[in-house]
Motif scaffolding. Sequence first.
Motif, short mmCIF file in Angstrom:
data_model
loop_
_atom_site.label_atom_id
_atom_site.label_comp_id
_atom_site.label_asym_id
_atom_site.label_seq_id
_atom_site.Cartn_x
_atom_site.Cartn_y
_atom_site.Cartn_z
N THR A 92 24.72 -22.11 38.05
CA THR A 92 25.39 -22.75 38.19
C THR A 92 26.40 -23.88 37.05
N THR A 120 29.55 -26.06 38.16
CA THR A 120 29.57 -27.27 37.37
C THR A 120 31.20 -27.25 36.44
N ARG A 121 31.62 -25.86 35.98
CA ARG A 121 32.80 -25.76 34.95
C ARG A 121 33.62 -25.85 35.37
N GLU A 135 34.64 -29.86 36.92
CA GLU A 135 34.68 -30.38 35.97
C GLU A 135 36.52 -30.32 35.75
N VAL A 194 33.10 -33.59 41.33
CA VAL A 194 31.66 -34.90 41.09
C VAL A 194 30.84 -33.76 42.47
N LEU A 204 25.13 -28.81 44.65
CA LEU A 204 24.37 -28.06 44.02
C LEU A 204 23.34 -27.28 45.05
#
Length: 374
Positions: free
Chosen positions: A5, A9-10, A13, A18, A24
Amino acid sequence: MVVGTGEFTRAAERDGLVLDEGQLAVAARLAGLGSALGGRRRLFGRATAPVRGVYLWGSVGRGKSWLADTLFDAVPLTEETEKRRLHFHEFFRRFHTAYGRYRGERAASDRAVEELLGDCRFLYFDEFHVHDAGDAMLIGRVVRSLLARGTTLLATSNYPPAGLLPNPVFHQLFEPVIALLEASLDVVELTDGQDYRTSRGAGRPRSGFAAGRYLWPGTEHQLTDAGLTVPTADERRPLRAGTGKVEALAVRDGQIWFDFHELCDRPVSTGDYLELADTAQDWVLTGLPRLAETNRDAAQRFANLIDVLCDREIPLTLVSRASLAEVLRGDGLPADINRTASRLSLLEQHAPAGADRSLANESAGRRGADLRSR
């Protein structure tokens, strides 16, 4: 190779995003798919067994394609040979052409798919939807051929499998394919939440389709202020589209102008739009009416055109006498109008002086919400 995951998330970013709880959860499932694809041992150049794919569906603007794109980029397979990313419209245009070469032969669908995909192990099929009964039969053959050859399929859609080909007159014809999809793929829902297209932050850089504009009421003065020059009659030019022709209002240095009624109120196919999209990287479409006041076929063609231009990341300037709120209001609109509204919300809105500029952005979100509540 393990795909986690953290890849998502990277990427979020980097893109200034978000991820919410629903995203997620989907990222975790897709990471599992990526790890399985990356870690699958191969024997004599081919995978020992296919990896079970994913059918990802959910409301418009929720980030399905972004999540799938992130997975696709992270999977350690060679692009174009071992993994392939194709939009529904683009793939089906190619398949029609290849299928025609083998029509009448045994296993024509299998041969067409083999020609198109070769050694591809992982196929990402974006915007999977089925509305036409004639296309549905060929799509069924494609799905069976893909699964029979052991291709791992990732499909994104605004519909659950049971919602494909929703017309009750024809739906039962597609039920065997729906059952095959449900049995062969993990059906994963991206739960409802924020539509990230309609909430796009002001001031964020615009590129691709989102670099386009929506101009109303489309006076010559407004077009001039927007840096556009209205075409003259001697700039009209016929262009080939499939086996027919359409007339462009003008073709100038990578910019092409069309009138809505020429491009959408005539029998122009999605394949024709794909062919025309190759001719210019900046589009202007004038004469956009209130869709409820045109015929349903024309409104559906307009929705298909928006799909093609958005997928190709081609900036579009839309010119109408009415606000986007009015254009999208009414009954009898295409089944996918919520997706169209969400995509049109990406365009910068140019309203006449004194008009409420929030109307156009508001309409896209409201129209999508209205349709999802039905």
